[in-house]
Design an enzyme around this catalytic site. Structure first.
Site, PDB file in Angstrom:
ATOM      1  N   HIS A  71     -18.755  28.665 -22.676  1.00 15.77           N
ATOM      2  CA  HIS A  71     -18.910  29.314 -24.225  1.00 15.77           C
ATOM      3  C   HIS A  71     -17.943  30.114 -24.251  1.00 15.77           C
ATOM      4  O   HIS A  71     -17.982  30.583 -23.257  1.00 15.77           O
ATOM      5  CB  HIS A  71     -20.147  29.053 -24.635  1.00 15.77           C
ATOM      6  CG  HIS A  71     -20.782  30.349 -23.901  1.00 15.77           C
ATOM      7  ND1 HIS A  71     -21.353  30.924 -22.374  1.00 15.77           N
ATOM      8  CD2 HIS A  71     -21.496  31.948 -23.720  1.00 15.77           C
ATOM      9  CE1 HIS A  71     -22.216  31.526 -21.687  1.00 15.77           C
ATOM     10  NE2 HIS A  71     -21.552  32.647 -22.501  1.00 15.77           N
ATOM     11  N   CYS A 195     -27.064  39.236 -23.528  1.00 15.52           N
ATOM     12  CA  CYS A 195     -25.885  39.482 -23.304  1.00 15.52           C
ATOM     13  C   CYS A 195     -24.574  40.040 -23.406  1.00 15.52           C
ATOM     14  O   CYS A 195     -24.005  40.060 -24.387  1.00 15.52           O
ATOM     15  CB  CYS A 195     -25.415  38.369 -21.833  1.00 15.52           C
ATOM     16  SG  CYS A 195     -25.401  37.559 -23.550  1.00 15.52           S
TER      17      CYS A 195
END
Length: 691
Positions: A71, A195
């Site tokens: 991603h 994250c």
């Protein structure tokens, strides 16, 4: 394509079943980037692939269960999209359980993705932690079925008028809660996950922990602090909680809410890989009076839990983090400004930055002031023979670049102060950067001013003030008081000494522009750039190079070229080493090597981090040796760069481009040879020990 909440994240054109995408994850990522671009969701497949591979180089995106989620956020993405491939032959994406992945989702988010799309992507991340969802994807017989299953998970409102599903729904039916674990009945555990990207692992960790709680018959609620708007936990639920789990790679916002509760504090991947273990540890911590607890202490009304969390860290560590924050936020100003200046020189010639004899402004200022697109300049004094549209365009680009570079010192100071004091430190920090520029102390003054403003604002933030005053603290009292006190100190006490220090360094840099001193400086900068590959030492060398560009001297250009060339050596060298002697590297390293050459050519030193992390004692000395040679050669060959970033792709801004390439190639060959030799010796010793 305009990304709206009505735009499906996934359509059949984004799905490929039983794909033969290639033998490694680089091939798979490039395959999915092509798929997204072919569906009209990205402007260029190469750009999207490069951004996804750069993200992959920082940490593997494989997760247990045969799933991978490469991603990225990318300016090449036109609309938030999910590319999906079910692979005919699974590929290793570095999952903790060692299982190769056959279900691959590429999450492609635009650089400016809004809260709506980030929430949809969060739903997908949570769905990937549900076995029913992944089983349905493995059993799907068509691209249309996959698109429907995923849409049911992330955008069910788009299917309200659709026919009943033929395949299993992505939302699993509620199952009876299992019997509570011993000692767990009625327990409540809360927590936070985060994250660096804030798209996938943040919400996968939250889902995994909450599912582990259901499996144990207890309440677990996790707040995902991802990109976009945060849905904070109910304060009543936090108050009732028996323990807290922090699964994070970023500072926890609002940490003071959990003060005094038993705490489990881990990285986000620990929750993705084994959430059940963390929940069990949290249950055990409830019964253990010696378990770590969230420290008490709020923000004093000053705004933000970050400041409270930072108080727990040693001041030197806080200072290091803050300086790195300042440098990180400063780099976009430098990159944008420097590249615009380089483009200005490309179109208008280097003469446009000069002031003609007897004049009061540069050629570029004169051109932009006196001419327009409908009145293009002809022969202009000092323009070096350039005229017309290119001269006008180059002048505009140069002035835009100089404007962006003008924020270099204020941004450095402002975000150092932000790193120390949170939002209340930004305004006084920026003000100290402007003061540093005004008194002539440059980036040294910005560094000192930002640090002083940050610590002083943090001190004001921690004051115990009356309730009626707390609302004014972050928006009025702290910025006003900090700017007044630290600004006065900068002007009245520190301004002239820091300006003298900066002048001395500038003169020293100018004097080192030739001869043996320049070569020594090149060696030092080369060693620094290759020591920690994007860490504090690397960033210090980069800051030294970029800060000098404003001087627009031959010496400053040579420093910048040295820094950039040396920083390109590690990923290029490791890519070459994996190609020459692949048996010395594991499968993941060989795959990283296939993309590291592109990162190296682009001046992204971080492409070598996976190799250095796996074998630092051999890789780091080898890359430092090559970087030192490259640094010495760029100085000896008088290579100069007017651009602060871009690697070989800003060739037009590099003086003596041939020397630039020669220096990089020699350094990369030396580092690659040393890596091969050192790894071969290590392998021979290991073989002898086991013989």
């Amino acid at each position: 394509m305009s990304p709206t909440s009505e735009t499906p994240l996934i359509v059949p054109e984004l799905v490929v079943l039983d794909a033969a995408a290639g033998p490694n994850k680089t091939d798979v990522i490039e395959f999915l980037a092509n798929t997204v671009a072919a569906a009209g969701r990205a402007s260029t497949n190469e750009g999207l692939a490069a951004d996804a591979l750069a993200r992959e180089a920082t940490a593997p995106t494989g997760i247990p269960g045969g799933i991978a989620i490469p991603h990225c956020r990318s300016p090449h993405v036109l609309a938030a999209s999910l590319g999906f491939a079910r692979l005919a032959s699974p590929v290793d994406f570095g999952a903790a359980d060692g299982q190769e992945a056959d279900l691959i989702f590429m999450i492609a988010a635009p650089s400016g993705a809004d809260d709506v799309h980030l929430k949809l992507l969060a739903k997908l991340a949570r769905g990937l932690m549900q076995k029913e969802f992944t089983d349905a994807l493995r059993g799907a017989s068509s691209a249309e079925e996959v698109a429907r299953i995923v849409t049911e998970q992330v955008q069910p409102e788009l299917l309200e008028d659709a026919a009943p599903a033929e395949a299993a729904s992505a939302e699993p039916a509620a199952s009876p809660a299992p019997a509570p674990a011993a000692g767990g009945e009625g327990r409540v555990i809360v927590g936070v996950s985060s994250c660096p990207t804030g798209i996938a692992h943040t919400f996968m960790a939250a889902e995994a922990l909450e599912q582990a709680g259901k499996d144990r018959g207890i309440t677990v609620a996790i707040e995902g602090q991802g990109s976009g708007k945060i849905d904070y936990l109910d304060p009543d639920l936090v108050a009732r909680a028996d323990a807290v789990i922090f699964a994070h790679d970023l500072p926890v916002k609002g940490r003071e809410r959990f003060a005094g509760k038993p705490m489990i504090d881990v990285g986000v991947k620990a929750a993705v890989n084994d959430a059940g273990k963390l929940v069990d540890e949290a249950l055990a911590a409830i019964e253990n009076p010696d378990a770590p607890r969230v420290p008490a202490g709020g923000d004093g009304g000053g705004g933000g839990g970050e400041a409270a969390e930072e108080e727990e860290v040693h001041w030197a560590r806080r200072l290091q983090r803050a300086v790195m924050t300042g440098v990180s936020y400063m780099i976009p100003f430098v990159a944008a400004g420097g590249l615009l200046i380089a483009l200005g020189f490309l179109f208008g010639g280097y003469e446009i930055a000069l002031t003609p004899e007897g004049g009061t402004q540069s050629v570029a200022q004169t051109v932009v002031q006196d001419y327009t697109l409908w009145n293009l300049p002809g022969a202009v004094e000092g323009a070096g023979g350039h005229s017309g549209f290119l001269l006008y365009l180059g002048s505009v680009f140069l002035l835009l670049g100089q404007a962006a570079m003008g924020f270099l010192v204020p941004a450095l100071a402002g975000y150092i102060a932000f790193g120390l004091a949170g939002r209340p430190g930004i305004a006084p920090g920026f003000a100290m950067g402007v003061v540093a520029t005004a008194v002539g102390s440059g980036f040294i003054g910005g560094l000192i001013g930002g640090i002083l403003a940050g610590f002083f604002a943090a001190w004001l933030t921690g004051l115990n003030v009356p309730k009626w005053l707390r609302g004014l603290m972050p928006v009025v009292i702290i910025p006003l008081g900090t700017t007044l006190v630290i600004g006065s100190i900068m002007y009245m006490l520190l301004g002239k000494p820091l300006a003298a220090l900066m002048e001395g360094l500038t003169n020293g840099l100018t004097n080192m522009s030739g001869g043996g001193s320049a070569i020594v400086l090149g060696i030092i900068l080369g060693l620094m750039m290759c020591f920690d590959l994007g860490g504090p030492v690397n960033k210090a060398a980069y800051l030294f190079g970029t800060a000098g560009l404003a001087a627009q001297t031959d010496a400053s250009y040579e420093i910048m070229a040295t820094v950039m060339a040396a920083g390109m050596v590690p990923p290029l060298a490791l890519s070459l080493a994996t190609f020459v002697r692949p048996r010395l590297f594991n499968k993941a390293e060989i795959e990283n090597g296939r993309s590291a050459w592109l990162l190296g050519l682009s001046f992204i030193s971080e492409g070598a981090i996976p190799f250095a992390a796996a074998d630092p004692l051999r890789v780091i000395p080898a890359t430092m040796a090559g970087g030192a040679v490259t640094g010495a050669l760029t100085m000896a060959l008088h290579v100069g760069s007017r651009a602060p970033h871009g690697g070989v792709f800003v060739f037009f801004a590099i003086e003596n481009f041939l020397g630039f390439i020669i220096a990089i190639l020699i350094g990369a060959l030396i580092s690659a040879a040393l890596v091969v030799v050192l790894k071969s010796l290590g392998k021979d010793k290991k073989a002898a020990a086991t013989a």
